[in-house]
Each structure stands twice: as structure tokens, then as C-alpha cells.
Design an enzyme around this catalytic site. Structure first.
Site, PDB file in Angstrom:
ATOM      1  N   GLU A  97       0.835  -1.343   0.159  1.00 23.04           N
ATOM      2  CA  GLU A  97       0.310  -0.467  -0.225  1.00 23.04           C
ATOM      3  C   GLU A  97       1.202   1.333  -0.038  1.00 23.04           C
ATOM      4  OE1 GLU A  97      -3.149   0.019  -0.088  1.00 23.04           O
ATOM      5  OE2 GLU A  97      -3.520  -1.827  -0.467  1.00 23.04           O
ATOM      6  N   SER A 357     -31.476 -28.176  50.143  1.00 25.32           N
ATOM      7  CA  SER A 357     -30.813 -28.060  51.229  1.00 25.32           C
ATOM      8  C   SER A 357     -29.048 -28.619  51.175  1.00 25.32           C
ATOM      9  CB  SER A 357     -31.065 -30.117  52.202  1.00 25.32           C
ATOM     10  OG  SER A 357     -30.747 -30.913  50.924  1.00 25.32           O
TER      11      SER A 357
END
Length: 558
Positions: A97, A357
Site C-alpha cells: 500500500e 438443603s
């Protein structure tokens, strides 16, 4: 002219000498100074603002992506961190680029002149002169391509170079570069097309992603893979001369097939991800989850519930705590998040349910420390009434005089109602509040039925509660985020009480093993565990632990 000090006078004299001796250099200096002052004023009046919405990403403790979300503008734009940008990736992008990226100030004047000459000679736009920095400026604020907008783009490029380092500018570019459709950024492309993060990409995959940004439509991955492969190999040959990749890497990359297809983003730990995404605005949320453990436990939970679906039991939730680090390593909120019909999107980790429980071991440990009971001390399991409250055991039978150890291992009800009355309900509630049981904290005055599940708790609270036993009575709330060190330890019970309770609970015969396997020579890990069933069998709990992990499981229907 008056001078404030001798230093200013000497500087002025030097400048006059330069002006007389080098008039051209002096003019260049003046123009440069004027340009700098003009640019600085524009920079102040038109500041650069970068406000890009990114896809929230939830990652595990090693950085693997667990879950991701669309941005507010419906894009897959995943934030790429600098460590994810490997030298090969950055070199390939820059080579393709903007070869002079590290040598210009955002604008390449030679490229500008060359592009202008070519366009004038051809009477049309044949080549561009955009640097990576100029492309970042355009991606940050897309506009129609006009000469005025090009000038604005150049000004913004200068601002980017003024305020950011080259590495940061490259990072912005890789975060914003388009890959077709609603996919933006190298990380989104790597995850959605290759199922990898950027630092895991092979040379062939790096080359593939490097060539697409300028042609996201004609080189669409998953649609034009044959064309993409030809273009990729052409650029690999170009890269061979640049020294970015070794000759062997180039040779292997040339033969690597290109089977890129649009994939789904990772969707692990959806309940936790949604929970964190609502509370944290970070681009990347670093959790303590172990992706491998999470994947495995999600599958186990799903398979387990498939076996019981015909019995009209539709859901389950699992939470796993590492007792050594106090981290949550797995978080399964339901058996199937996608199952809307059975409430799969309800978070069973935080759903308030009756604990049955499961609170009995905590009461036992606290009673040991108070000297109210010992493991072999006899307790009464006979019909009793507590101010009109007459509880029954699960099997509706009575056992007479039994030891505390027997009462806990067989989860009898009557002995523990009597023990709670002796210990004090209000004091037990204070202990539960200390253990961050929020629903109990908000509840009105609770009675003796509390010990049998007459209250509301969550799987998260109960699993944290049980983690005190392997931690010698110390309570340190488990955390979900890396580097979360805000929680300090609290002493709930003594190490000896925690040890005795653990010793009782790990003698139980595990229901997941064949009968009599404990007596065999098989070396099984010892696990202390306790079950609980709420009134009407609406909730089934099982919480187990050893020195390393505490695992909480809830099964039922939302």
C-alpha cells in the site's frame, strides 16, 4: 528593539547573519515556519476526532475470542491491538500500500506529482497517490472524491502524523480497512474467513488479506476464491523479492489452498458475554474463562439435558470456580442458548431459586466453631414442632438418635431445623449476607424453613459459598475479569470446621459412578459434594469441590 535578556539578543543576531549569508535558506525557513504556524492554527480550530464504534469482543484468559457483537452501525469491526500485528503482516501491508510509509509525514509529494502527471496525460484517473495515512483519514470520514475533499484528506493525514506514531496509524488502518459487506478491519476478516486472530495468520493468508482492501467486491472471499488465489500467488512472487517472507515460506504459501468461507463469529459463554457487554464499554473484555473448558462443559451440559428432555426436564446451568486463583473458568447459563421455547436465554447462573438443603454444610461448619455440635455428637431425628412449624424428612421417615455426621451425609431435615434454632436464624442470615447472598439480604424476616430452602439464592451465590471449604474457611468471591483484585478474603469458619465438613461430604457415594467402584483399585479423585432439592422438586442442585475446583450445577425448568 528592546530584548528581554541577552539570550534573545544573541539569537536575533544569529538569525540576521543567516539571512545575509544564505538568503534562499532563510526564505525556505520562513515559509516552513509560516506553514507550521498555519497548520498549528488549523489543528487547534479543526481538531482531529477519532470516535470509531468497535464490535465488543469477549475473550478468554489466553486472548481467544469467546463472543463478539455487532457495532452500533451494524458492522463487524473488531479492534486489532498492536501485539496482534505481526512484523510480517505490517511489512506486507506497507509493501503493497505505501512503501515509503516510514519516510513521509502523511503525504508523499513524489507520488502526488506522478499521479497528477499520469492523470493529466491520460485525461482520466489512472493512479492514486494516497498514503496509508491518507487512507486512514478517508476511512475515518468517508466523503465523495473531489479535489476539495482530497485537500481535506491531506490535512487530516498531517494531523494524524502529528498526533500519532507510525505504529498507531498502521493500527488504525488495519482496524478500518474494508473487506466487503459489513466486514471491516483485519481482525474481523481473519476471524470471519479463517477462524483465526491476525497473529495466527499464515503467509498465504496474510497475502490474501493484503490484496483485498482495494478490491473488496471483485476479490470477495468465499465467492471468488480461484481468482483470489491467482492474485494472491502473483503477490507472493512479488513479496519473494522483498524479503518479507523466507523462500521456503513463499514456496509453501504458493501451494496452500484457499478455502476461505464466511463463518459465524464465536458464540461461547453467551450469557456471561451479554452480562459483561451491558456493564463494560471496553472494546475487548478480558475474562478469566478457559475457552477449552467452556467449550467442553457447554457440550456436556447440552448432551446431558438431551437425555432428560423427554422427561420434561429442559434446562441446566453450570458454574466452575478455580479455587487456587478464585477465577471463573466456565460459565454455562443454560443447556441451549438458542432454545427460545424453553427459555434458553435465561441466565440460570443468576436466576433466583430455592436452594433446598444446600445450606446445611455451612450451618454445620458454623455450629462446629460455636461448639454447639461435634461430628459424632447425637442429634434427634424425631417428630418435632417448632412453634407450629413441623418439618418432615425427604422420605417422611424418622431415624431417632443419629450423629451429626450421619445427619449431614443423609441430608436429614429435622436435626438441622433444630440446629438452626439453637444457632440463631438471624445470626445465620448475617453469615449468608457476608457471603454476598443478595436475595436473602433483601428478604423480610426469615424463619427456620430457611435451612430447608425457604429463601432465594442463585447458583453463583451457592458455588461461591461452597468455595470457602477448600479455601480453609476463607471467602474470596470469584471474579470474571482478568486483573480483578478488588475482593479481599473474609473468614467465615475455621480451617478445622471446613476440613471436617469436607471429610463428611467426600465420603458420599457418587451417583455418577458404578456401584462399588470406590472399593476397587481405580485411583479416583476425591470430591466432596452435596445435593439439594427444592419444594415440589422444581430445582435440583449438586455442588462438588476439591482443592482445585468448585463446580455448581442446577437442573430444572425456567
Amino acid at each position: 528593539m528592546l530584548y528581554e535578556n541577552p539570550y534573545q539578543k544573541r539569537v536575533h543576531a544569529q538569525l540576521k547573519k543567516i539571512h545575509k549569508k544564505f538568503p534562499i535558506l532563510w526564505q525556505i525557513f520562513r515559509y516552513f515556519f509560516l506553514f507550521f504556524a498555519f497548520f498549528r492554527c488549523l489543528d487547534l480550530f479543526f481538531p482531529l476526532q477519532i470516535d470509531v464504534p468497535y464490535s465488543p469482543i469477549v475473550v478468554d484468559k489466553k486472548g481467544a475470542i469467546l463472543h463478539s457483537f455487532l457495532t452500533t452501525d451494524d458492522k463487524w469491526r473488531m479492534y486489532t491491538t498492536l501485539p496482534e500485528i505481526s512484523p510480517q503482516l505490517s511489512a506486507a501491508i506497507i509493501y503493497k500500500e505505501d512503501k515509503y510509509f516510514y519516510y513521509h509525514w502523511g503525504i508523499n509529494p513524489i507520488a502526488l506529482v506522478r499521479a497528477a502527471m499520469n492523470n493529466l496525460l491520460q485525461q482520466k484517473r489512472t493512479s492514486g497517490a494516497s498514503t496509508i495515512t491518507m487512507q486512514v483519514a478517508r476511512l475515518l470520514d468517508p466523503k465523495a472524491r473531489t479535489y476539495w475533499h482530497k485537500l481535506v484528506e491531506m490535512f487530516r493525514a498531517l494531523q494524524l502524523e502529528w498526533h500519532y506514531s507510525k505504529a498507531e496509524i498502521l493500527q488504525h488502518y488495519l482496524n478500518l480497512v474494508p473487506y466487503g459487506g459489513n466486514i471491516e478491519g483485519i481482525k474481523s476478516a481473519a476471524v470471519l474467513f479463517f477462524g483465526k486472530t491476525p497473529e495466527q495468520l499464515s503467509p498465504a493468508e496474510i497475502a490474501t488479506l493484503a490484496i483485498i482492501p482495494n478490491r473488496p467486491t471483485s476479490l470477495a472471499l468465499g465467492k471468488n476464491n480461484d481468482k483470489n488465489k491467482q492474485e494472491r500467488n502473483r503477490w507472493l512472487q512479488t513479496f519473494a523479492d522483498s524479503g518479507i517472507f523466507s523462500e521456503q515460506s513463499i514456496a509453501e504459501a504458493m501451494t496452500e489452498p484457499l478455502n476461505a468461507e464466511r463463518q459465524s463469529v464465536p458464540r461461547m459463554a453467551p450469557h456471561l458475554s451479554l452480562r459483561l457487554q451491558r456493564h463494560y464499554a471496553d472494546k475487548i473484555i478480558h475474562t478469566t474463562i478457559d475457552a477449552n473448558q467452556q467449550r467442553k462443559i457447554e457440550q456436556i451440559t447440552y448432551n446431558y439435558m438431551q437425555r432428560y428432555y423427554a422427561q420434561r426436564i429442559h434446562n441446566a446451568a453450570v458454574l466452575v470456580i478455580d479455587n487456587r486463583t478464585h477465577e471463573i473458568v466456565a460459565y454455562v447459563g443454560s443447556a441451549d442458548f438458542a432454545n427460545i421455547e424453553d427459555g434458553g436465554q435465561v441466565d440460570g447462573i443468576r436466576a433466583v431459586r430455592s436452594p433446598g438443603s444446600t445450606l446445611k454444610p455451612l450451618l454445620t461448619a458454623l455450629a462446629f466453631d460455636e461448639g454447639l455440635i461435634t461430628p459424632q455428637q447425637k442429634m434427634l431425628d424425631v417428630p418435632m414442632s417448632f412453634s407450629g412449624y413441623s418439618p418432615l424428612n425427604y422420605d417422611r421417615t424418622f431415624n431417632g438418635r443419629i450423629s451429626c455426621e450421619y445427619a449431614l451425609s443423609h441430608s436429614l431435615n429435622l436435626p438441622f431445623v433444630g440446629l438452626l434454632e439453637q444457632y440463631g436464624t438471624s445470626k445465620f442470615v448475617e453469615n449468608l449476607v457476608q457471603l454476598h447472598c443478595q436475595e436473602i439480604k433483601k428478604a423480610p424476616k426469615l424463619g427456620l424453613s430457611l435451612i430447608l430452602g425457604g429463601c432465594g439464592t442463585t447458583l453463583e451465590e451457592l458455588t461461591n459459598l461452597y468455595s470457602i471449604f477448600p479455601n480453609e474457611g476463607q471467602f474470596i468471591p470469584a471474579h470474571y475479569l482478568v486483573n480483578d483484585t478488588l475482593n479481599s478474603p473474609q473468614t467465615i469458619c475455621s480451617p478445622s470446621a471446613a476440613y471436617i465438613v469436607t471429610d463428611i461430604l467426600d465420603e458420599l457415594t457418587r451417583p455418577d459412578l458404578p456401584t462399588g467402584v470406590e472399593a476397587s483399585s481405580i485411583n479416583l479423585p476425591r470430591i466432596a459434594w452435596k445435593t439439594g432439592t427444592s419444594y415440589g422438586r422444581k430445582d435440583a442442585w449438586s455442588i462438588g469441590y476439591n482443592k482445585n475446583y468448585t463446580i455448581g450445577v442446577w437442573v430444572g425448568n425456567f
